[in-house]
Design a protein around this motif. Structure first.
Motif, mmCIF file in Angstrom:
data_model
loop_
_atom_site.group_PDB
_atom_site.id
_atom_site.type_symbol
_atom_site.label_atom_id
_atom_site.label_comp_id
_atom_site.label_asym_id
_atom_site.label_seq_id
_atom_site.Cartn_x
_atom_site.Cartn_y
_atom_site.Cartn_z
ATOM 1 N N LEU A 1 -15.240 -22.274 12.975
ATOM 2 C CA LEU A 1 -13.973 -21.934 12.087
ATOM 3 C C LEU A 1 -13.374 -23.446 11.378
ATOM 4 N N ASP A 2 -12.667 -23.380 10.441
ATOM 5 C CA ASP A 2 -11.801 -24.253 9.895
ATOM 6 C C ASP A 2 -10.541 -24.427 10.830
ATOM 7 N N HIS A 3 -10.711 -24.810 11.935
ATOM 8 C CA HIS A 3 -9.545 -24.834 13.078
ATOM 9 C C HIS A 3 -8.294 -25.821 12.395
ATOM 10 N N ASN A 4 -8.743 -26.818 11.762
ATOM 11 C CA ASN A 4 -7.870 -27.753 11.202
ATOM 12 C C ASN A 4 -6.967 -27.021 10.293
ATOM 13 N N PHE A 5 -7.636 -26.444 9.291
ATOM 14 C CA PHE A 5 -6.772 -25.850 8.026
ATOM 15 C C PHE A 5 -5.795 -24.689 8.748
ATOM 16 N N LEU A 6 -6.574 -23.855 9.704
ATOM 17 C CA LEU A 6 -6.093 -22.501 10.065
ATOM 18 C C LEU A 6 -4.941 -22.937 10.902
ATOM 19 N N GLY A 7 -4.957 -23.934 11.858
ATOM 20 C CA GLY A 7 -3.742 -24.385 12.414
ATOM 21 C C GLY A 7 -2.650 -24.637 11.682
ATOM 22 N N GLY A 8 -2.732 -25.411 10.498
ATOM 23 C CA GLY A 8 -1.512 -25.845 9.527
ATOM 24 C C GLY A 8 -1.168 -24.594 8.766
ATOM 25 N N LEU A 9 -2.039 -23.634 8.630
ATOM 26 C CA LEU A 9 -1.652 -22.658 7.799
ATOM 27 C C LEU A 9 -0.793 -21.722 8.567
ATOM 28 N N CYS A 10 -1.034 -21.570 9.976
ATOM 29 C CA CYS A 10 -0.227 -20.958 10.730
ATOM 30 C C CYS A 10 1.069 -21.514 10.888
ATOM 31 N N GLY B 1 -5.329 -23.981 16.585
ATOM 32 C CA GLY B 1 -6.542 -24.022 15.759
ATOM 33 C C GLY B 1 -7.771 -24.105 16.680
ATOM 34 N N GLY B 2 -7.346 -25.076 17.658
ATOM 35 C CA GLY B 2 -8.667 -25.002 18.812
ATOM 36 C C GLY B 2 -9.117 -23.688 19.511
ATOM 37 N N LEU B 3 -8.051 -22.942 19.946
ATOM 38 C CA LEU B 3 -8.065 -21.792 20.507
ATOM 39 C C LEU B 3 -8.805 -20.627 19.680
ATOM 40 N N CYS B 4 -8.226 -20.591 18.477
ATOM 41 C CA CYS B 4 -8.822 -19.657 17.609
ATOM 42 C C CYS B 4 -10.539 -19.983 17.386
#
Lengths: 306, 306
Positions: free
Chosen positions: A271-280, B277-280
């Motif tokens: 997953l793109d955890h870096n983008f996803l975290g920022g998006l959340c 992000g890491g958890l996801c």
């Protein structure tokens, strides 16, 4: 070479500097930057290092990637290959990416550009580039918020035009600054007026509803919870709508668009955890405006103004 | 001082080195590390710099924080303040955090310790600490995966005991290594046997179901999509169950627990986008094992063993 340039110019469309660009290199005062034409196309000069090439490659790969569902594809600008056009800095004909001009359909666009991710560099980047980005991520909001505002313009009215704070300020916005700007984005009072609290008159029209900004961001999020194809470093989410249309009682076309793909790398099944975290993180700011009582309410207690 | 130590020793519980610790400082060969007693308590020495103090503070704040719902509190070890006990390295009596021993109820625990987040340092940390963590995040899996495996032990059977790969290997696991280990975690064949494909016999019992690992991780995720109280840097998710119980047809008690809070900082109204992000990313690895056809299937095509 001069002959060739003349020949190319003769078949080139009439290009001009985009009026509503809020971030990135700008084609003003003889600088190299993107141009637009009358037909709704956006011409982005290929950057001289390998960034331009990588962005062109991304569009090529992405446009033929059948793993990307249509409901997600709509968040990306359409692309039309590359074309050699006269550069905005007068340096002669240069290859440009030809993209959909996302803003052309808006007469009076209010726009915010969020560069998503607390980290704007990929692990594969060069050491010099990593150090440069890391410094900037630490100096700006990126580390704290998971994104930074690369630029914004908020429409105030036919006479006063746009409020457009300086980029060097917006990239350092705190959480409170971001909350304030997100309220100003959907308020009927003048964005440049810091004495009055933003009234959030248009919050439910722009952020809420089944086709509003929040619903679109959540759709994008659900893709990022699944997709392990791309990692989008240093990519921006644009948020745009036309307040003037709302004032006139028409559909303001709130939209979310992704732009800037010079630093997209393969996800290798992760997953793109870096983008996803920022998006959340961004989503949380916006959903709070819609759900927390009094977060987006007039002083007299009436929600969504008069 | 010697008198005092003797006095304390006389009222101290009988402490021993935990058998099933997979990560962190270990109280072996005269080193300073955590101890456990017979009653299910875990004694963690307060680290000499301010880390120990900060972890103690976190437990104190957290235990009285009424914003944390009970369904989330169950993921955290219960805490019982601090107590001075004889240190494992023979250096005399030292203050220890007294916590619930999360592993004590498991006779044959299979455990994986995931240090969550692509970044293990908070923006408020000292420059020296940031550089040290950044180097490690870049050298290990953290940057690529959004987490790294700080340690693991997989139960093989009463005779062969546990497969326990070296920590210096697990922290560098690739995405493929993680997939393999997550399959081994729920397989009936020997984890140390790399010739046979893991059969994933117990995938649905451990990862699946309404109280399985995936459901617990999703519950934790939903809190991280809301909570803007804490940022959990360098914190671990423990995943544990008892395979021997499953073999005997009993409930294997799969559980998710959070541990290590020496680097928790205030969230200041922003999501913990780094942890989330890491958890996801971790959740995606596990949900893929349950949902992708043949991802967790025997060679003969039979899902979940015989």
């Amino acid at each position: 070479m001069i002959e060739e340039a003349k020949l190319l110019s003769s078949i080139m469309p009439m290009l001009k500097v985009p009026v509503h660009q809020v971030a990135g290199h700008q084609a003003l005062d003889g600088h190299l930057g993107p141009l637009v034409d009358e037909s709704g196309k956006f011409y982005k000069p290929l950057q001289k290092d390998d960034r331009g090439l990588r962005e062109a490659e991304f569009y090529e790969t992405f446009s033929s990637d059948d793993q990307v569902p249509d409901k997600i594809r709509k968040f990306f600008p359409k692309s039309f290959g590359t074309q050699i056009v006269e550069a905005s800095d007068g340096s002669g004909p240069l290859p440009h990416l030809v993209l959909e001009d996302l803003i052309s359909q808006y007469a009076n666009p209010s726009v915010i550009d969020f560069k998503i991710g607390s980290r704007t560099w990929s692990p594969q980047a060069t050491e010099a580039y990593i150090q440069k980005c890391l410094k900037k991520d630490r100096e700006t909001s990126s580390l704290a918020l998971g994104f930074r505002i690369s630029g914004l313009q908020l429409y105030e009215g036919q006479e006063s035009g746009y409020w457009k704070p300086e980029r060097k300020l917006t990239i350092r916005y705190t959480a409170d600054d971001v909350r304030l700007v997100l309220k100003k984005f959907v308020s009927s009072n003048q964005a440049s007026d810091f004495k009055q609290d933003p009234d959030c008159t248009f919050a439910s029209n722009v952020y809420g509803g089944s086709s509003g900004i929040l619903a679109q961001l959540l759709e994008l999020k659900s893709w990022f919870e699944e997709q392990t194809i791309y990692h989008f470093y240093s990519c921006s989410v644009l948020m745009v709508y036309d307040k003037e249309l709302l004032v006139k009682g028409r559909q303001p076309s709130p939209a979310i668009k992704l732009v800037d793909f010079a630093h997209v790398v393969e996800a290798n099944g992760v997953l793109d955890h870096n983008f996803l975290g920022g998006l959340c993180s961004l989503i949380k700011f916006i959903s709070d405006l819609l759900t927390i009582p009094n977060e987006c309410t007039n002083k007299d207690g009436m929600q969504n103004g008069e």
